[in-house]
Write an enzyme that holds these catalytic residues in place. Structure first.
Site, PDB file in Angstrom:
ATOM      1  N   ASP A 160      56.273  74.920  28.827  1.00  0.00           N
ATOM      2  CA  ASP A 160      54.942  74.718  28.910  1.00  0.00           C
ATOM      3  C   ASP A 160      54.206  75.681  27.854  1.00  0.00           C
ATOM      4  OD1 ASP A 160      55.763  73.468  31.739  1.00  0.00           O
ATOM      5  OD2 ASP A 160      53.765  72.782  31.075  1.00  0.00           O
TER       6      ASP A 160
ATOM      7  N   LYS B 204      58.147  74.498  34.776  1.00  0.00           N
ATOM      8  CA  LYS B 204      58.036  73.943  36.056  1.00  0.00           C
ATOM      9  C   LYS B 204      58.716  74.950  37.053  1.00  0.00           C
ATOM     10  CE  LYS B 204      55.782  71.643  37.122  1.00  0.00           C
ATOM     11  NZ  LYS B 204      54.553  71.967  37.751  1.00  0.00           N
TER      12      LYS B 204
END
Ligand code: MRU
Length: 342
Positions: free
Chosen positions: A234, A245
């Site tokens: 991310d 995650k």
């Protein structure tokens, strides 16, 4: 391979495959306003760093189409950029749309000209992301051996990008080159991106996949059932520290213990060179209901507090290589990342 983000030029809306309802139902959500986009991002109709970047870009188009200009358009852009904090792709996408708006002007005499330019930019970003994933796949396929079982966490597939995927793009490319690859999809509590989404899209493409509980990782590795780990990202800091995650960090620690290569696959749009290390990456905290309930069913005792951090940061020292659309980066990452971004 699934296509899940469609801009409807006739109806002037964005159609999104509703990832909350997969794998049981293939339903579509129609977004007509920037508020619809913010809601789709926050409720995870669409998720995954590159996919939320592309969705945000189309959200900026919708803001302009709904008559936004000047301050009102800027407010809508900022609301979209702030919808989720961790994936840098979201803010980067809105920045890119801002630059286009600034080139045309804050109060254009011809609003259709601004709308057209924003549409072209969003379409370009969508196409560029799909192409970047294919390049990641091409570079990453060389790192997988025929017969490997690859463990992945969350969903870094076609559903998380404009198509093909990052971590799953590596798997797809290896399979396309004739390698026999099996995937283990971590369940990925609490939103179950692995059990629901990774399993769904790989099964649909006839790539062998097996779901495992998150807490089975150590046993699977100890049994020799995992040869490689490939995950998405991310946000990647300048030194290679990687937010992904929640649970990814734990998988990386186990990989080091068992001496299994741990690869991150991500496009250059996921790097944030403004952050020297992962300490500055904002970690999203999501509604506790995602942990306390499954559907309407409550799992935990009422009034017992819970944590629901959506991401964690894996230190660069645990990462064997970062597979990007510009090539495979190896430690020491700071120099490799600076070179790739230059
Ligand atoms: O909360 P999510 O589902 O948006 O989190 C997604 C992930 O952590 C993915 O692994 C990451 O965005 C990479 S997607 C190519």
């Amino acid at each position: 391979m699934v296509a899940h983000i469609f801009f409807d030029h006739d109806d002037k809306c964005l159609r999104l495959l509703d990832q909350r309802r997969l794998p049981l139902e293939e339903a579509w959500v129609v977004c007509r306003t920037p508020e619809d986009i913010v809601s789709a991002l926050q409720t995870m109709v669409v998720r995954g760093a590159p996919a939320i970047g592309v969705t945000a870009a189309w959200g900026c188009v919708l803001a302009a189409l709904r008559g936004g200009s000047g301050d009102a358009l800027e407010v809508a852009f900022e609301r979209i950029a702030a919808a989720r904090p961790t994936a840098v792709n979201l803010r980067l996408a809105v920045e890119r749309m801002r630059r286009v708006r600034n080139t045309v002007g804050q109060h254009p005499a011809d609003p259709a000209a601004l709308q057209g330019r924003l549409m072209d930019e969003a379409a370009a970003m969508q196409a560029e992301d799909a192409a970047a994933c294919e390049r990641i796949g091409r570079f990453g396929a060389q790192l997988l051996e025929n017969g490997d079982t690859v463990l992945t966490h969350c969903n870094a597939g076609a559903l998380a990008t404009a198509g093909y995927g990052t971590a799953l793009g590596v798997v797809r490319a290896a399979v396309d080159r004739g390698k026999r690859i099996t995937v283990i999809a971590d369940e990925t509590r609490p939103f179950l991106q692995g059990a629901r989404l990774t399993a769904w899209e790989l099964a649909r493409d006839n790539i062998p996949v097996r779901v495992a509980c998150d807490n089975a990782c150590a046993l699977l590795m100890a049994k020799g059932l995992v040869q490689r780990i490939v995950v998405g990202a991310d946000r990647i800091a300048a030194n290679g520290d990687t937010a992904n995650k929640i649970g990814t960090f734990g998988v990386a620690v186990l990989a080091r213990y068992f001496n299994i290569p741990f690869y991150v696959a991500a496009p250059l749009t996921t790097f944030d060179p403004s952050l020297p290390d992962g300490g500055g990456i904002p970690i999203e905290e999501r509604p506790v209901r995602e942990v306390t309930h499954i559907g309407a069913q409550q799992l935990t005792p009422a009034n017992v507090p819970v944590y629901n951090f959506a991401f964690d940061v894996t230190p660069a020292t645990l990462i064997s290589a970062i597979i990007t659309d510009a090539g495979v980066l190896r430690p020491p990452f700071a120099a490799a990342i600076a070179g790739a971004l230059a």
